[in-house]
Design a protein around this motif. Structure first.
Motif, mmCIF file in Angstrom:
data_model
loop_
_atom_site.group_PDB
_atom_site.id
_atom_site.type_symbol
_atom_site.label_atom_id
_atom_site.label_comp_id
_atom_site.label_asym_id
_atom_site.label_seq_id
_atom_site.Cartn_x
_atom_site.Cartn_y
_atom_site.Cartn_z
ATOM 1 N N LEU A 1 37.196 -4.988 -26.300
ATOM 2 C CA LEU A 1 37.623 -4.839 -24.912
ATOM 3 C C LEU A 1 39.066 -5.312 -24.747
ATOM 4 O O LEU A 1 39.454 -6.339 -25.311
ATOM 5 N N PRO A 2 39.859 -4.576 -23.984
ATOM 6 C CA PRO A 2 41.279 -4.953 -23.823
ATOM 7 C C PRO A 2 41.466 -6.378 -23.321
ATOM 8 O O PRO A 2 42.376 -7.075 -23.774
ATOM 9 N N GLN A 3 40.598 -6.813 -22.410
ATOM 10 C CA GLN A 3 40.749 -8.166 -21.877
ATOM 11 C C GLN A 3 40.523 -9.233 -22.949
ATOM 12 O O GLN A 3 41.028 -10.343 -22.838
ATOM 13 N N TYR A 4 39.763 -8.927 -24.008
ATOM 14 C CA TYR A 4 39.599 -9.847 -25.131
ATOM 15 C C TYR A 4 40.803 -9.736 -26.069
ATOM 16 O O TYR A 4 41.395 -10.752 -26.447
ATOM 17 N N LEU A 5 41.130 -8.519 -26.452
ATOM 18 C CA LEU A 5 42.172 -8.305 -27.452
ATOM 19 C C LEU A 5 43.527 -8.862 -27.030
ATOM 20 O O LEU A 5 44.260 -9.399 -27.863
ATOM 21 N N GLU A 6 43.854 -8.774 -25.738
ATOM 22 C CA GLU A 6 45.169 -9.243 -25.293
ATOM 23 C C GLU A 6 45.272 -10.770 -25.292
ATOM 24 O O GLU A 6 46.371 -11.300 -25.141
ATOM 25 N N ALA B 1 31.853 -17.166 -24.407
ATOM 26 C CA ALA B 1 33.098 -17.830 -24.794
ATOM 27 C C ALA B 1 34.303 -16.947 -24.484
ATOM 28 O O ALA B 1 35.302 -17.415 -23.926
ATOM 29 N N LEU B 2 34.217 -15.674 -24.840
ATOM 30 C CA LEU B 2 35.337 -14.773 -24.592
ATOM 31 C C LEU B 2 35.531 -14.517 -23.097
ATOM 32 O O LEU B 2 36.671 -14.439 -22.623
ATOM 33 N N ASP B 3 34.439 -14.417 -22.357
ATOM 34 C CA ASP B 3 34.561 -14.263 -20.909
ATOM 35 C C ASP B 3 35.208 -15.499 -20.277
ATOM 36 O O ASP B 3 36.012 -15.384 -19.347
ATOM 37 N N PHE B 4 34.887 -16.678 -20.797
ATOM 38 C CA PHE B 4 35.505 -17.914 -20.325
ATOM 39 C C PHE B 4 37.010 -17.883 -20.590
ATOM 40 O O PHE B 4 37.813 -18.240 -19.711
ATOM 41 N N VAL B 5 37.401 -17.451 -21.780
ATOM 42 C CA VAL B 5 38.819 -17.346 -22.131
ATOM 43 C C VAL B 5 39.526 -16.422 -21.136
ATOM 44 O O VAL B 5 40.614 -16.739 -20.645
ATOM 45 N N TRP C 1 33.634 -16.585 -37.880
ATOM 46 C CA TRP C 1 33.493 -15.219 -38.394
ATOM 47 C C TRP C 1 32.622 -14.374 -37.466
ATOM 48 O O TRP C 1 32.864 -13.180 -37.305
ATOM 49 N N TYR C 2 31.628 -14.984 -36.848
ATOM 50 C CA TYR C 2 30.740 -14.200 -35.995
ATOM 51 C C TYR C 2 31.476 -13.706 -34.743
ATOM 52 O O TYR C 2 31.310 -12.566 -34.323
ATOM 53 N N ILE C 3 32.302 -14.557 -34.161
ATOM 54 C CA ILE C 3 33.052 -14.132 -32.974
ATOM 55 C C ILE C 3 34.090 -13.080 -33.365
ATOM 56 O O ILE C 3 34.338 -12.135 -32.614
ATOM 57 N N GLN C 4 34.667 -13.186 -34.552
ATOM 58 C CA GLN C 4 35.570 -12.139 -35.048
ATOM 59 C C GLN C 4 34.818 -10.809 -35.121
ATOM 60 O O GLN C 4 35.332 -9.769 -34.692
ATOM 61 N N LYS C 5 33.608 -10.854 -35.657
ATOM 62 C CA LYS C 5 32.767 -9.652 -35.759
ATOM 63 C C LYS C 5 32.438 -9.109 -34.370
ATOM 64 O O LYS C 5 32.500 -7.895 -34.141
ATOM 65 N N TYR C 6 32.107 -9.992 -33.442
ATOM 66 C CA TYR C 6 31.775 -9.579 -32.078
ATOM 67 C C TYR C 6 32.952 -8.833 -31.441
ATOM 68 O O TYR C 6 32.765 -7.792 -30.809
ATOM 69 N N VAL C 7 34.156 -9.341 -31.621
ATOM 70 C CA VAL C 7 35.338 -8.699 -31.038
ATOM 71 C C VAL C 7 35.567 -7.331 -31.681
ATOM 72 O O VAL C 7 35.917 -6.366 -30.990
ATOM 73 N N LYS C 8 35.351 -7.220 -32.991
ATOM 74 C CA LYS C 8 35.504 -5.924 -33.654
ATOM 75 C C LYS C 8 34.503 -4.909 -33.112
ATOM 76 O O LYS C 8 34.807 -3.728 -32.985
ATOM 77 N N GLU C 9 33.310 -5.373 -32.787
ATOM 78 C CA GLU C 9 32.267 -4.488 -32.252
ATOM 79 C C GLU C 9 32.423 -4.241 -30.754
ATOM 80 O O GLU C 9 31.856 -3.291 -30.221
ATOM 81 N N MET D 1 27.905 -20.830 -21.352
ATOM 82 C CA MET D 1 28.436 -22.170 -21.322
ATOM 83 C C MET D 1 28.876 -22.548 -22.722
ATOM 84 O O MET D 1 28.155 -22.340 -23.689
ATOM 85 N N LEU D 2 30.050 -23.095 -22.855
ATOM 86 C CA LEU D 2 30.557 -23.547 -24.133
ATOM 87 C C LEU D 2 30.120 -24.982 -24.352
ATOM 88 O O LEU D 2 30.107 -25.782 -23.432
ATOM 89 N N THR D 3 29.772 -25.289 -25.572
ATOM 90 C CA THR D 3 29.366 -26.646 -25.902
ATOM 91 C C THR D 3 30.323 -27.199 -26.940
ATOM 92 O O THR D 3 30.495 -26.605 -27.993
ATOM 93 N N ARG D 4 30.931 -28.312 -26.635
ATOM 94 C CA ARG D 4 31.841 -28.941 -27.587
ATOM 95 C C ARG D 4 31.122 -30.116 -28.210
ATOM 96 O O ARG D 4 30.711 -31.042 -27.533
#
Length: 87
Positions: free
Chosen positions: A78-83, A51-55, A67-75, A1-4
């Motif tokens: 997944l194509p569904q995130y990168l695209e 958050a990325l699954d929601f996107v 920066w942490y989410i940038q790091k998560y994507v580098k680690e 769940m995302l929290t704004r």
């Protein structure tokens, strides 16, 4: 769940992911914060994945200010995130 939240200040009792829509279909994932007492348990990793699954599920684009989410994507490049990433 995302929290704004308007600001991560004063939210030290819960883990948060701060985000903002910067267009109709683009979300800026700005900041993750986990209270000191809960760090090291993988909570930020769960926030990033959620958050990325929601996107992906909502067919949005994402700008990664956090920066942490940038790091998560580098680690987890997944194509569904990168695209869905925007510079």
């Amino acid at each position: 769940m995302l929290t704004r939240l308007p600001s991560p200040a004063g939210c030290h009792d819960r883990a948060v992911l701060l985000y903002e829509y910067v267009g109709k279909r683009t979300v800026d994932l700005q900041h993750t914060e986990v209270p000191d007492a809960y760090r090291g348990r993988g909570i930020a990793k769960h926030l990033a994945k959620a958050a990325l699954d929601f996107v992906v599920e909502e067919d949005l684009k994402a700008h990664l200010t956090c920066w942490y989410i940038q790091k998560y994507v580098k680690e987890n490049p997944l194509p569904q995130y990168l695209e869905r990433l925007q510079p």
